[in-house]
Design an enzyme around this catalytic site. Structure first.
Site, short mmCIF file in Angstrom:
data_model
loop_
_atom_site.label_atom_id
_atom_site.label_comp_id
_atom_site.label_asym_id
_atom_site.label_seq_id
_atom_site.Cartn_x
_atom_site.Cartn_y
_atom_site.Cartn_z
N LYS A 10 0.70 0.08 7.52
CA LYS A 10 1.14 -1.31 7.33
C LYS A 10 1.92 -1.82 8.54
CE LYS A 10 3.26 -0.21 3.50
NZ LYS A 10 2.81 1.19 3.31
N GLY A 58 0.82 -1.21 0.00
CA GLY A 58 0.00 0.00 0.00
C GLY A 58 0.84 1.25 0.00
N PRO A 59 0.21 2.40 -0.21
CA PRO A 59 0.95 3.67 -0.22
C PRO A 59 1.59 3.96 1.14
CG PRO A 59 -1.28 3.92 -1.11
CD PRO A 59 -1.22 2.58 -0.48
N PRO A 60 2.58 4.85 1.18
CA PRO A 60 3.22 5.20 2.46
C PRO A 60 2.23 5.83 3.43
CG PRO A 60 4.53 5.98 0.60
CD PRO A 60 3.23 5.52 0.03
N HIS A 98 -6.05 34.97 -12.24
CA HIS A 98 -5.72 33.56 -12.45
C HIS A 98 -6.56 32.67 -11.54
CE1 HIS A 98 -2.82 30.28 -13.55
NE2 HIS A 98 -3.27 29.79 -12.40
N GLU A 99 -6.57 32.97 -10.23
CA GLU A 99 -7.30 32.14 -9.28
C GLU A 99 -8.81 32.27 -9.48
OE1 GLU A 99 -5.82 29.96 -7.61
OE2 GLU A 99 -3.79 30.67 -7.97
N THR A 117 -0.11 4.41 5.34
CA THR A 117 -1.45 3.85 5.46
C THR A 117 -1.60 2.91 6.66
OG1 THR A 117 -0.79 2.20 3.81
CG2 THR A 117 -2.08 4.07 3.04
N HIS A 122 -9.84 29.90 -12.23
CA HIS A 122 -10.04 28.53 -11.75
C HIS A 122 -11.41 28.38 -11.10
CE1 HIS A 122 -6.16 26.84 -12.62
NE2 HIS A 122 -5.50 27.73 -11.89
#
Length: 642
Positions: free
Chosen positions: A236, A230-232, A453-454, A234, A457
């Protein structure tokens, strides 16, 4: 009852050798100088002058080649002898020797001394043999020093002082840390929030260790290993500790890098010793964290030989796992976030029989994790953990723990007595966007460009159905960015092309707004371009969502493609891929420009509010644009998630 003998408190240290060498060197200097200053060298003619004038009291001749002269007390008062009259180390009168000179002919010199003594110009003289043992020791000093330094470094590399690895001959011993089931292993499944699917799978491992006869009596074999992938962050490692705590068995914990050593054969030796210890304490659990450090696929690195140390260690690990009997009751747990690079022989059934995927927590599991980490904090009453879980999509358990800690630090910085909701929101902003830099100098023209710019978005995402709902927009510099927008992405299990295109269009909204308002563009859209290019490339080359290329993917889940120097497609296909990626991005860019042209007045109005307040929220957009026409109700959202 016999008394237990206490071990001696003194232990050998390589520094003793170094200290002894330095001490001997100092002693030699003292002995060579008889504890005083070195005599002043003079010529034979100068000595004859002093001897004839009656200033010499005593002469000592060494090995018939060198002599030391001692002056009389009257001679020490002479101005010509003032340089040797005083002791430079301690002050006072120098007791000699005062002068040193070489002898050409020992027999003639002895006759000269006899005549001087007969004439009462010399009180005494003596001939001695000077031993040169000190010169031999000084010659051996560099070698002794090298031996001391070598012993020191070998002791450091073999695991430090004390313990099984404290001596150089124990360098092959395992470095695994043993957690005793009676005292050290206290983590249980109650301490692990979320991870329901993974806990269900490892629960059976606990049953194997608690009651193995239940399974072996029917002829079944207990699995030898389980791999947590699994991803770091999570959980384990935490899950492996909980298995040991639930099963009440010894737990050997170490990292894959603990097997790696500069000496040939050490890694394999440590593997053998680890499994030997585990068998002696069975039933037991061996947990190898970051197993990819030693379990990487053999032969994939084109720049290393086939017989390197890491491969030897892996071969020994494979052999030990095969050598287990069904009644040893030792289970190997391993964790990695790079399962794609592990050796296929390590992954086969009979070694790691099970692969347990520990995924990032969903919204319900994040709520449980928040409740665990909020327990030790002094927080306000009625803190909504479900709201916090919604604000942290894609966060791992370690990230959530970091959010709680940052919130407590922010509350303490503001002299609060309890951590409140705003502190958690600030903590999420701090982790995602970086620290606010309110003192950063931004010109009015740059500030307006950032605001446009913001606002671009925010406007485009508000007008698109599948774009993520906006939370807030800020033009306060944060981290490396000059402005930022926070969204609450929908947690989807699958993503459709129209959803990806809407997200790409919203991402290009910033640059499109600059083009619509200023009729020019700037470098401020770098991160947007990077993100949208990755999305477009994934659509074309990975997910097969492009009509021209069709249902083709060039993704290699085994990870072997990164070791190849050739592309999995032809040059003509590469040209097509580049064209389709560019076409996707440009089409969404033009789409964003069209949306902003239709809502240009509202865009400028939103930018003005942003310049004035520096931070705007969802309510500000609703006041300008009204409610989103395709906004999903809470009931429908719940229905979709279920």
């Amino acid at each position: 009852m016999a008394e237990n003998k206490k071990p001696s408190g003194l232990k050998f240290s390589p520094w003793w050798i170094t200290g002894a060498i330095i001490f001997m060197f100092v002693l030699l200097n003292i002995f060579n100088s008889n504890g005083l200053q070195d005599p002043t060298k003079i010529s034979s003619s100068k000595f004859d002058e002093l001897l004839n004038s009656g200033q010499i009291e005593k002469v000592i001749v060494f090995n018939k080649v060198q002599a030391e002269a001692y002056l009389t007390s009257a001679a020490l008062k002479e101005k010509s002898n003032s340089k040797v009259a005083k002791d430079p180390l301690f002050g006072g009168v120098n007791k000699g020797p005062h002068y040193l000179f070489e002898i050409a002919d020992a027999q003639n010199f002895e006759n000269k001394l006899i005549k001087a003594k007969t004439a009462n110009k010399l009180k005494d003289y003596d001939f001695k043999i000077k031993s040169d043992w000190s010169e031999y020791i000084v010659g051996f000093l560099p070698m002794l020093l090298l031996i001391g330094v070598w012993l020191f470094f070998m002791r450091r590399m073999s695991g430090g002082a004390g313990g099984g690895g404290g001596q150089i001959f124990n360098i092959g011993k395992s470095r695994a840390k043993l957690f005793d089931e009676k005292e050290d292993v206290k983590t249980t499944f109650k301490d692990v929030a979320g991870l329901e699917g993974a806990k269900e799978e490892v629960q059976e491992i606990v049953e194997f260790l608690k009651n193995p006869e239940k399974y072996t009596v029917l002829g079944g074999k207990i699995p030898k290993g389980a791999l947590l992938v699994g991803p770091p962050g999570t959980g384990k490692t935490l899950l492996a500790k909980a298995v040991a705590g639930e099963a009440k068995v010894p737990f050997f914990s170490l990292s894959g890098s603990d097997f790696v050593e500069m000496f040939v054969g050490v890694g394999a030796s440590r593997v053998r010793d680890l499994f030997k210890q585990a068998k002696e304490k069975s039933p037991a659990i061996i947990f190898i964290d970051e197993i990819d450090a030693v379990g990487r696929a053999r032969g994939k690195n084109n720049f290393s030989g086939g017989n390197d140390e890491r491969e030897n260690t892996l071969n020994q690990l494979l052999t030990e796992m095969d050598g287990f009997g069904t009644n040893t009751h030792v289970i190997v747990l391993a964790a990695t976030n790079r399962a794609d690079v592990l050796d296929k022989a390590l992954m086969r059934a009979g070694r790691f029989d099970r692969q347990i995927y520990v995924d990032l927590p969903d919204i319900r599991e994040r709520k449980e994790i928040f409740e665990v980490h909020l327990a030790p904090l002094k927080k306000v009453e009625g803190l909504d953990t479900e709201f916090l879980a919604k604000q942290t999509p894609g966060f791992s358990g370690a990230d959530i723990a970091n959010v709680c800690n940052e919130a407590a630090l922010i509350a303490a910085r503001n002299n609060k007595t309890a951590v409140d909701k705003q502190d958690f929101l600030d903590a999420v902003d701090r982790i995602v966007g970086g620290l606010e830099k309110k003192n950063k100098i931004v010109t009015p023209a740059e500030k307006r460009a950032i605001a446009i710019h913001e606002a671009g978005h925010a406007t485009v995402s508000w007008m698109l159905e599948h774009a993520a709902p906006l939370i807030k927009v800020t033009i306060v510099p944060r981290g490396q960015s000059l402005g930022a927008a926070w969204y609450l992405p929908e947690e989807r299990l699958i993503v459709r092309p129209d959803q990806m295109l809407d997200e790409m269009c919203a991402t290009m909204g910033g640059r499109a707004a600059e083009k619509v308002v200023f009729d020019t563009i700037s470098t401020g859209a770098l991160s947007d371009l990077e993100k949208v290019t990755k999305q477009a490339r994934a659509m074309v080359t990975i997910y097969g969502l492009n009509d021209k290329l069709g249902n083709v993917t060039y993704y290699d889940s085994s990870g072997q493609s990164e070791y190849n120097f050739n592309k999995p497609y032809s040059e003509e296909t590469a040209i097509t891929i580049d064209k389709e990626i560019s076409l996707l991005i440009e089409s969404q860019y033009q789409r964003a420009i069209n949306i902003l042209n239709e809502n240009k007045e509202k865009l400028l109005q939103l930018a003005d509010i942003l310049i004035e307040k520096e931070v705007i929220f969802k309510d500000d957009l609703e006041a300008i644009f009204g409610k989103r026409p395709f906004q999903i109700s809470e009931e429908e959202t719940t229905e979709v998630q279920e």
